[in-house]
Design an enzyme around this catalytic site. Structure first.
Site, PDB file in Angstrom:
ATOM      1  CB  ILE A  96       6.653 -28.090  34.062  1.00  0.00           C
ATOM      2  CG1 ILE A  96       6.349 -27.401  32.724  1.00  0.00           C
ATOM      3  CG2 ILE A  96       5.751 -29.295  34.286  1.00  0.00           C
ATOM      4  CD1 ILE A  96       6.572 -28.309  31.515  1.00  0.00           C
ATOM      5  CB  ALA A  97       9.346 -24.194  33.478  1.00  0.00           C
ATOM      6  N   GLY A 155       8.525 -19.223  31.978  1.00  0.00           N
ATOM      7  CA  GLY A 155       9.197 -18.770  30.775  1.00  0.00           C
ATOM      8  C   GLY A 155       9.315 -17.267  30.729  1.00  0.00           C
ATOM      9  CE  LYS A 197       7.313 -19.495  25.788  1.00  0.00           C
ATOM     10  NZ  LYS A 197       7.778 -19.194  27.143  1.00  0.00           N
ATOM     11  CG  ASP A 212      15.319 -15.126  24.223  1.00  0.00           C
ATOM     12  OD1 ASP A 212      16.465 -14.713  24.472  1.00  0.00           O
ATOM     13  OD2 ASP A 212      14.494 -15.428  25.108  1.00  0.00           O
TER      14      ASP A 212
END
Length: 666
Positions: free
Chosen positions: A75-76, A78, A103, A208
């Protein structure tokens, strides 16, 4: 905050490819995966310089198993690796398979390094806060390309939109892309800071934060990426940060609480106005206030951002809780200004206004008693609250003395030396007129606590007590910059500016305080005085009408409104309004007669300057005609004489009544 749900298109959108210009070897930093001769570069391969494998496409595919979790899709991407949507193959209590997010956080050929990383990340499973995504597990899985072990955080799946998504998608009423509404940004900031405060209390640093890492789901905000979180007591040599958000000192000092708050401040700025160049020329600073309309229109917000992102960490907010409190105060101020509905809040720093100043008069053009009694200012201003954990707090609570000299003696007798006792002694000395001693005490305290904002507060009070408002103003400006969400610094600064003759500075500050919290009645009177001097009589009266009927100063406000209506060159409507107000106002005979004299005198002046104008209407039961008004004025003087104890003044009032009485046959 508005409710937000994630659209179907967002959940099924293709994962963006990593641009070739962003592909580098993780070991030697040489360019890899670049195209040649018009052919695209390979997303997988080995660095030609040191042989390090690289991969710029997802390494896990649909139906791959990672421990007990099955991958649904990527989905993404990182900062540390790819992010996947999957599900737990173990059934939950309802018999369903719980969706999860995996992740990637580490990729290593060293089993010991993987185990160490697993142990180091186990603490994230204990993090439990409604504004932080829940980490459920840490698992390992061999990379399909290299065979090296990769570590994954397993987190709850959040259905919503990131703040970055919302920022990119937002459109104004005309359909143009625009920053998010400021109230929304402030509300987001408060929730982020609540999560930060929890992490900091646990000894953890987020490191972050940026709009990508917070998701709005339903009516709640959650931090969704804990991959960069570290323990404050053992910060590793390498840690994550993002240009434009990361504090400038982090490269030398490592992450701290102050640098975490810096990232929040920068994120608020990016979300709330068009912040072009925030990763380049403005990477370590904010644009000038006058160059950003939003900041120019919202001074308190501008000051909050500048403190949060100060280049000196010692000048920033001291904690996420403190920053959140100030952010909440700014939010209340912004909301009150937007819809004219007061938003009183609970300050953890100051008392509310207990006394008032300047409520017995409103400035007029030469009218008697129009000057503010500034000697009442210092005793009327709110005071800083005593820190309950201070060693001297119990002793301070036991002081029963009332007059300033007795309070000074009681404080000097306390056998404990603490910051609160020193500052309370300073305040008592100022009230007692011992200004030199107060300044000496402040100088001694400043050597121990140079960044305590109360130094500026009490120095400002000392200057006011010495009738030096111009010298007081810089001190209150400093307090305002440190505590932009508090109302008392704005009130003190407004009063000092008005006393110094600067209505341009005083007026907006008085208005800001009064619009936000109607308990600060002195601000209403101050705002009305400024408006009247500008000739904005209707607005001045409206400000005074805002004083609640159950407030002890309501009658004074109505008296001030009557006098505001009687300004020179008044219109007929204003004259009739003044009379109607006085007729409704419950006053004693003497006060009623004094104001009646002022109203009838103004009415006679209006008649003299408006011959031939329709004189219809009544003022205090008298038609707008010279003869009728003189009868009214005569009666007011006689009423005043009847309640005056001074014999000489009584005689003079009767003579005056005879002089103004119209000529009659009897």
């Amino acid at each position: 905050m508005p409710r937000v749900t994630r659209s179907d298109s967002a959940t099924t959108a293709p994962v963006p490819e990593i641009d070739e210009s962003q592909r580098f070897c993780r070991t030697c930093k040489s360019p890899v995966g670049r195209g040649r001769n018009g052919q695209p570069g390979r997303p997988r391969g080995f660095c030609t310089k040191d042989g390090t494998p690289f991969c710029f496409e997802p390494t896990l595919a649909e139906s791959d198993s990672v421990d007990r979790y099955e991958i649904d899709r990527c989905i993404a991407r990182g900062g540390q690796g790819w992010i996947y949507l999957g599900h737990d193959t173990h059934f939950d209590d309802t018999g369903g398979q719980r969706p999860v997010v995996l992740k990637g956080v580490i990729d290593s050929t060293d089993p010991d390094a993987i185990e160490q990383a697993r142990q180091e990340r186990r603490f994230l499973i204990e993090v439990d806060h409604p504004n932080i995504v829940k980490v459920n597990d840490f698992v390992r899985h061999p990379d399909p390309l290299t065979g090296t072990m990769a570590g994954y955080l397993v987190m709850e799946y959040i259905d919503g939109r990131t703040l970055l998504d919302l920022h990119r998608e937002y459109r104004d009423d005309e359909g143009n892309r625009a920053p998010l509404p400021l109230p929304h940004v402030l509300a987001y900031g408060i929730e982020v800071l609540q999560a930060m405060a929890y992490l900091h209390e646990k000894g953890l640093l987020y490191c972050d934060f940026k709009p990508d890492n917070a998701m709005h789901t339903g009516d709640q905000l959650k931090l969704i990426d804990l991959g960069a979180v570290v323990r404050a007591e053992s910060v590793p040599d390498s840690f994550l940060g993002t240009v434009g958000y990361q504090a400038p000192e982090v490269v030398d000092t490592g992450p701290t609480v102050a640098s975490d708050l810096y990232t929040v401040g920068r994120s608020l700025a990016v979300l709330s106005f068009s912040f072009e160049g925030f990763t380049r020329q403005f990477r370590d600073r904010l644009p000038n206030r006058d160059d950003v309309p939003l900041l120019a229109a919202n001074e308190s917000y501008d000051l909050l951002l500048r403190r949060a992102t100060h280049t000196d960490p010692a000048q920033r907010f001291t904690s996420a809780e403190q920053m959140s409190q100030q952010l909440e105060g700014v939010l209340l101020e912004v909301l009150a200004a937007s819809d004219a509905h007061p938003r009183p809040g609970l300050s953890r720093v100051f008392t509310v206004e207990q006394r008032t100043f300047g409520t017995d008069t409103v400035v007029g053009d030469g009218r008697p008693g129009s000057q503010v009694d500034w000697s009442a200012l210092v005793p009327a201003l709110p005071t800083p609250l005593v820190d309950p954990v201070d060693p001297g707090a119990g002793h301070l609570a036991a002081i029963a003395a009332a007059d300033p000299d007795s309070v000074v003696d009681a404080l000097l007798a306390i056998p404990v030396d603490s910051p609160e006792i020193v500052l309370q002694l300073v305040g008592a000395r100022i009230a007692a007129g011992q200004l030199d001693a107060a300044h000496q005490d402040l100088d001694v305290y400043a050597a121990k606590a140079p960044h305590d904002w109360r130094l500026s507060w009490y120095r400002g009070l000392g200057e006011l007590a010495a009738s030096r408002p111009r010298e007081a103003r810089p001190y209150f400006e400093q307090v305002y910059a440190v505590l932009p969400g508090e109302l008392p610094p704005k009130l003190a600064l407004a009063a000092a500016a008005e006393w110094d003759g600067d209505d341009d500075r005083a007026g907006p500050l008085y208005e800001r305080v009064w619009r936000t919290d109607t308990r600060y009645v002195s601000a209403a009177f101050g705002y009305a005085r400024v408006l009247e001097r500008r000739g904005e009589l209707t607005a001045a009266v409206a400000a005074l009408d805002g004083v609640p009927e159950d407030n002890a100063q309501h009658t004074f406000a109505q008296v001030a409104a009557i006098r505001a209506c009687l300004a020179p060159n008044l219109a007929k409507a204003e004259l009739l309004e003044a009379g109607a107000r006085l007729k409704r106002l419950p006053l004693g005979i003497e006060r009623q007669a004094e104001l009646s004299v002022e109203v009838f005198q103004a009415a006679l002046e209006w008649v003299r300057h408006n011959e031939g104008v329709d004189g219809g209407g009544e003022v205090l039961g008298r038609r707008l005609a010279d003869r009728q008004l003189r009868f009214g004025l005569e009666k007011a003087y006689r009423d005043l004489a009847g309640v005056t104890e001074d014999a000489d003044r009584r005689i003079e009032l009767v003579r005056t009544a005879n002089r103004v009485r119209p000529r009659t046959l009897f």
